[in-house]
Structures are given as structure tokens and as C-alpha cells.
Design an enzyme around this catalytic site. Structure first.
Site, PDB file in Angstrom:
ATOM      1  N   GLY A  11       0.846  -1.203   0.000  1.00  0.00           N
ATOM      2  CA  GLY A  11       0.000   0.000   0.000  1.00  0.00           C
ATOM      3  C   GLY A  11       0.876   1.245   0.000  1.00  0.00           C
ATOM      4  O   GLY A  11       1.892   1.290   0.687  1.00  0.00           O
ATOM      5  N   ARG A  21      13.336  10.146  -3.168  1.00  0.00           N
ATOM      6  CA  ARG A  21      14.194  11.295  -3.508  1.00  0.00           C
ATOM      7  C   ARG A  21      15.484  11.271  -2.688  1.00  0.00           C
ATOM      8  O   ARG A  21      16.587  11.421  -3.225  1.00  0.00           O
ATOM      9  CB  ARG A  21      13.399  12.576  -3.222  1.00  0.00           C
ATOM     10  CG  ARG A  21      14.188  13.866  -3.319  1.00  0.00           C
ATOM     11  CD  ARG A  21      13.234  15.003  -2.976  1.00  0.00           C
ATOM     12  NE  ARG A  21      13.874  16.304  -2.960  1.00  0.00           N
ATOM     13  CZ  ARG A  21      14.423  16.840  -1.894  1.00  0.00           C
ATOM     14  NH1 ARG A  21      14.460  16.171  -0.747  1.00  0.00           N
ATOM     15  NH2 ARG A  21      14.957  18.052  -1.957  1.00  0.00           N
ATOM     16  N   ARG A  25      19.337  10.755  -4.101  1.00  0.00           N
ATOM     17  CA  ARG A  25      20.336  11.834  -3.994  1.00  0.00           C
ATOM     18  C   ARG A  25      21.491  11.458  -3.076  1.00  0.00           C
ATOM     19  O   ARG A  25      22.638  11.834  -3.321  1.00  0.00           O
ATOM     20  CB  ARG A  25      19.641  13.127  -3.573  1.00  0.00           C
ATOM     21  CG  ARG A  25      18.737  13.602  -4.712  1.00  0.00           C
ATOM     22  CD  ARG A  25      18.229  15.007  -4.561  1.00  0.00           C
ATOM     23  NE  ARG A  25      17.497  15.381  -5.780  1.00  0.00           N
ATOM     24  CZ  ARG A  25      16.719  16.444  -5.872  1.00  0.00           C
ATOM     25  NH1 ARG A  25      16.571  17.246  -4.838  1.00  0.00           N
ATOM     26  NH2 ARG A  25      16.106  16.716  -7.007  1.00  0.00           N
ATOM     27  N   ARG A  72       0.670  -5.053  -5.086  1.00  0.00           N
ATOM     28  CA  ARG A  72       0.803  -6.261  -4.263  1.00  0.00           C
ATOM     29  C   ARG A  72       0.896  -7.408  -5.260  1.00  0.00           C
ATOM     30  O   ARG A  72      -0.036  -7.635  -6.028  1.00  0.00           O
ATOM     31  CB  ARG A  72      -0.397  -6.423  -3.339  1.00  0.00           C
ATOM     32  CG  ARG A  72      -0.691  -5.191  -2.460  1.00  0.00           C
ATOM     33  CD  ARG A  72      -1.707  -5.532  -1.382  1.00  0.00           C
ATOM     34  NE  ARG A  72      -2.398  -4.367  -0.850  1.00  0.00           N
ATOM     35  CZ  ARG A  72      -1.967  -3.639   0.189  1.00  0.00           C
ATOM     36  NH1 ARG A  72      -0.856  -3.950   0.791  1.00  0.00           N
ATOM     37  NH2 ARG A  72      -2.677  -2.617   0.632  1.00  0.00           N
ATOM     38  N   GLY A 104       4.521  -6.702   4.740  1.00  0.00           N
ATOM     39  CA  GLY A 104       4.549  -7.664   3.631  1.00  0.00           C
ATOM     40  C   GLY A 104       5.715  -7.376   2.690  1.00  0.00           C
ATOM     41  O   GLY A 104       6.405  -8.298   2.225  1.00  0.00           O
ATOM     42  N   THR A 125       4.158   2.873   5.832  1.00  0.00           N
ATOM     43  CA  THR A 125       2.741   2.489   5.921  1.00  0.00           C
ATOM     44  C   THR A 125       2.032   3.490   6.824  1.00  0.00           C
ATOM     45  O   THR A 125       2.617   3.946   7.813  1.00  0.00           O
ATOM     46  CB  THR A 125       2.552   1.072   6.494  1.00  0.00           C
ATOM     47  OG1 THR A 125       1.166   0.922   6.892  1.00  0.00           O
ATOM     48  CG2 THR A 125       3.407   0.792   7.714  1.00  0.00           C
ATOM     49  N   ASP A 127      -0.209   2.746   8.776  1.00  0.00           N
ATOM     50  CA  ASP A 127      -0.758   2.043   9.946  1.00  0.00           C
ATOM     51  C   ASP A 127       0.078   2.179  11.225  1.00  0.00           C
ATOM     52  O   ASP A 127      -0.428   1.930  12.323  1.00  0.00           O
ATOM     53  CB  ASP A 127      -0.929   0.548   9.634  1.00  0.00           C
ATOM     54  CG  ASP A 127      -1.870   0.298   8.467  1.00  0.00           C
ATOM     55  OD1 ASP A 127      -2.716   1.174   8.201  1.00  0.00           O
ATOM     56  OD2 ASP A 127      -1.758  -0.758   7.825  1.00  0.00           O
ATOM     57  N   GLN A 251      -7.317   8.631   3.687  1.00  0.00           N
ATOM     58  CA  GLN A 251      -6.205   8.646   4.652  1.00  0.00           C
ATOM     59  C   GLN A 251      -4.868   8.266   4.008  1.00  0.00           C
ATOM     60  O   GLN A 251      -3.813   8.441   4.599  1.00  0.00           O
ATOM     61  CB  GLN A 251      -6.500   7.658   5.793  1.00  0.00           C
ATOM     62  CG  GLN A 251      -7.700   8.067   6.616  1.00  0.00           C
ATOM     63  CD  GLN A 251      -8.293   6.869   7.353  1.00  0.00           C
ATOM     64  OE1 GLN A 251      -7.991   6.666   8.521  1.00  0.00           O
ATOM     65  NE2 GLN A 251      -9.110   6.077   6.682  1.00  0.00           N
TER      66      GLN A 251
HETATM   67  O1  F6P Z   1      -1.803  -0.921   5.204  1.00  0.00           O
HETATM   68  C1  F6P Z   1      -2.349   0.276   4.763  1.00  0.00           C
HETATM   69  C2  F6P Z   1      -3.824   0.135   4.525  1.00  0.00           C
HETATM   70  O2  F6P Z   1      -4.326   1.383   4.085  1.00  0.00           O
HETATM   71  C3  F6P Z   1      -4.637  -0.379   5.714  1.00  0.00           C
HETATM   72  O3  F6P Z   1      -4.879   0.624   6.679  1.00  0.00           O
HETATM   73  C4  F6P Z   1      -5.874  -0.892   5.017  1.00  0.00           C
HETATM   74  O4  F6P Z   1      -6.506  -1.882   5.784  1.00  0.00           O
HETATM   75  C5  F6P Z   1      -5.325  -1.456   3.722  1.00  0.00           C
HETATM   76  O5  F6P Z   1      -4.067  -0.826   3.510  1.00  0.00           O
HETATM   77  C6  F6P Z   1      -6.178  -1.239   2.511  1.00  0.00           C
HETATM   78  O6  F6P Z   1      -5.572  -1.897   1.435  1.00  0.00           O
HETATM   79  P1  F6P Z   1      -5.989  -1.678  -0.087  1.00  0.00           P
HETATM   80  O7  F6P Z   1      -5.443  -0.330  -0.509  1.00  0.00           O
HETATM   81  O8  F6P Z   1      -5.329  -2.793  -0.798  1.00  0.00           O
HETATM   82  O9  F6P Z   1      -7.469  -1.674  -0.138  1.00  0.00           O
END
Ligand code: F6P
Length: 319
Positions: A11, A21, A25, A72, A104, A125, A127, A251
Site C-alpha cells: 500500500g 528522492r 540523492r 501487491r 509484507g 505504511t 498504519d 487517509q
Molecule cells: O496498510 C495500509 C492500509 O491502508 C490499511 O490501513 C488498510 O486496511 C489497507 O491498507 C487497505 O488496502 P488496499 O489499498 O489494498 O485496499
């Protein structure tokens, strides 16, 4: 090491461009050639990669997403897929990788190093769920986006005297919900790390109404349950008017904050330096305002917990 490559995988998150970047550099400053791999591990398997110079990473520090693209890849989970990816790197003389992504993606890099490619990972990420780093690249921007939404929802919740439920991302982890909920003054913050009772929430909502509270904000992490079904439950059980907002991929986008740009730049500089020193199988984390080396086995193998002090404080302040 004379040639390295940079890849974004899994993601996307705001700050990935700033990390690319800085990687390019810093490597160029060391006299090292840098390749950019397109569309994550899928692009590595397809041989979709190009040499990057300083100008190719101009005008991207302020942009969300990743200009390299990301994906992915199912094929990368297979040994033949990974062997093909390694062959494509070796053909170009690429000996090391900077991998920017979540758990991942870093696990994927670990499999590549088993086939002879050195790598250093950067935690990218929204998260903030990677062990060994206080913050991941993208988290601060995502939390600020969620906070902005909560602030706006508060206006309309107060105008109508409603219970407003806001569902935020975070996969199995409650960092986004906890941080945005605390900063946004939510009455309830529901996260996977802390069990909650729907009936008790209704009881407390009614009690706070009785004490004069006109409206309420509930922030719920996607990993803790569905805002939609909780909203329905509260409407039926407590007879309160509810509205639900699922923030979703909003987000993941937007210009990265100052913190994310600086974090990405600092982590990337350390990653390149250590990669060129011959280090591999590590992630660069950020702990107590310092860049630190984290063994990759820990970064992808250990579960990062939420900060119990933040959770306790959120409980105190929501009274
Ligand atoms: O890991 C980042 C994230 O945005 C998670 O918060 C969310 O559950 C997941 O990826 C959504 O994945 P996708 O963009 O594959 O729908």
C-alpha cells in the site's frame, strides 16, 4: 557496491516520494548508480526499471503516492517469481536494494536476500504497525487527515446533537484511531487492542446526555469492528441519532506533513549509508529521535503494541 535500486511496495503512503528522492540523492552523492523499480515487486519480475538521476526525483517531495508506482504481487510469493526478479537485477549489475513499504514488503525483501540481493528496508505504511520504530512513514499525514475529518464532523454533530461514528484505517492495529481520536477529543476510541462492550457504550452515551453532553464522537479502528453496525446498534438500543463516516483511502493520500518528509529523508539517508557499508537484512527505524538499525526478523516478526499511556490518557480526557 556500485549500483543499487529503490522500490516502493504494498500500500502506498504519503512520504514515499520523499524517501525515494533522498535515497537517490544520497546514493548519487556517494557516486553510486540508482535504479528505480516500477510498480513494486511485480515490476521487478517484469524487468520494469530505469536509471534515476537527481532531476528524475525533482518536484516530488511534496507529493503523496509514489511516482514509481506500487503493487501487491502474487507472483512474487512464488520461488520462480523471485528468481526472475533477482535475474533482472543481476542482469543490470544491481547488488543492493532500498525497499520502502509495510510488513509484507519487508518480508518480501527478506526472501530476496536469501537469493543473494542485499537490502535495507524503510517502514512505509500509514498504519504505524511495524515493530522497532516509533513512527512509520505516512502515519503522521494519515492521522492529520483523520483529525481534519473529525474536526469537521464535530461541527455538524454538535449542530444536530448526534452521535457521530468515524471509522479509520489501520488494518489490525489501533494507532491511527488512538492518535486521531485523542487529538480530536473523541468520547470513545475503539481499537482492536482493547475489547469493548456495545451495551456499555450505549449506557455511557445516555449517561453523558443526562449530564448535559449534547453530542458525541466515536472513533473506531477498522480492525475493531464496523462503524456502520455499531451506529445501527446505538440507534436501536439507545434511541440516539447516529451518523457514520468511513474515511477509507482518503487517509492514504495527500501531501506529506513536515514530520513525514523529514522522517522519510532521514531514514533513507541512513539506509543508503548502511547498504553501501555492506549491511543487509535490516530495517531503519526511528526511536527516541534517532535512526536505528532493526534486524528484519524483529521488524516483521514481532507485534508492535499501542502506547498504553496514550490510551489511558484518552480515557481520562474523554470524561
Ligand atoms: O496498510 C495500509 C492500509 O491502508 C490499511 O490501513 C488498510 O486496511 C489497507 O491498507 C487497505 O488496502 P488496499 O489499498 O489494498 O485496499
Amino acid at each position: 557496491m556500485k549500483k543499487i535500486a529503490v522500490i516502493t511496495s504494498g500500500g502506498d503512503c504519503p512520504g514515499m516520494n520523499a524517501a525515494i528522492r533522498a535515497t537517490v540523492r544520497v546514493a548519487l552523492a556517494h557516486g553510486v548508480e540508482v535504479w528505480g523499480i516500477k510498480n513494486g515487486y511485480a515490476g521487478m519480475i517484469a524487468g520494469d526499471m530505469t536509471v534515476l538521476d537527481s532531476r528524475s526525483v525533482g518536484d516530488i517531495i511534496q507529493k503523496g503516492g509514489t511516482f514509481l508506482g506500487t503493487a501487491r504481487s502474487e507472483e512474487f510469493k512464488t520461488l520462480p517469481g523471485r528468481q526472475q526478479a533477482v535475474a533482472n537485477l543481476e542482469k543490470r549489475g544491481i547488488e543492493g536494494l532500498v525497499v520502502i513499504g509495510g510488513e509484507g514488503s519487508l518480508t518480501g525483501a527478506k526472501h530476496l536476500s536469501e537469493l543473494g540481493i542485499k537490502f535495507v528496508g524503510l517502514p512505509g505504511t500509514i498504519d504505524n504497525d511495524i515493530w522497532g520504530t516509533d513512527y512509520t512513514i505516512g502515519f503522521d499525514t494519515a492521522v492529520n487527515t483523520a483529525l481534519d475529518a473529525i474536526n469537521k464532523l464535530r461541527d455538524t454533530a454538535s449542530a444536530h446533537g448526534r452521535v457521530m461514528l468515524v471509522e479509520v484505517m489501520g488494518r489490525d492495529c489501533g494507532w491511527i484511531a488512538l492518535t486521531a481520536g485523542l487529538a480530536g477529543g473523541a468520547e470513545f476510541i475503539l481499537i482492536p487492542e482493547a475489547p469493548f462492550n456495545q451495551e456499555e457504550i450505549c449506557r455511557q452515551l445516555l449517561a453523558s446526555r443526562a449530564k448535559g453532553k449534547q453530542y458525541s464522537i466515536i472513533v473506531i479502528a477498522e480492525g475493531a469492528g464496523s462503524a456502520m453496525s455499531l451506529g445501527q446498534y446505538i440507534r436501536t438500543k439507545a434511541g440516539l441519532e447516529t451518523r457514520v463516516s468511513v474515511l477509507g483511502h482518503i487517509q492514504r493520500g495527500g501531501a506529506p506533513t513536515v514530520s513525514d518528509r523529514i522522517l522519510a529523508s532521514r531514514l533513507a539517508e541512513t539506509a543508503v549509508r548502511l547498504l553501501l557499508e555492506g549491511k543487509t537484512d535490516i530495517m531503519i527505524g526511528y526511536r527516541n529521535n534517532q535512526c536505528v538499525e532493526v534486524p528484519i526478523a524483529d521488524a516483521v516478526g514481532k507485534k508492535k503494541d499501542i502506547d498504553p499511556e496514550l490510551y489511558r490518557l484518552a480515557g481520562v480526557l474523554s470524561q
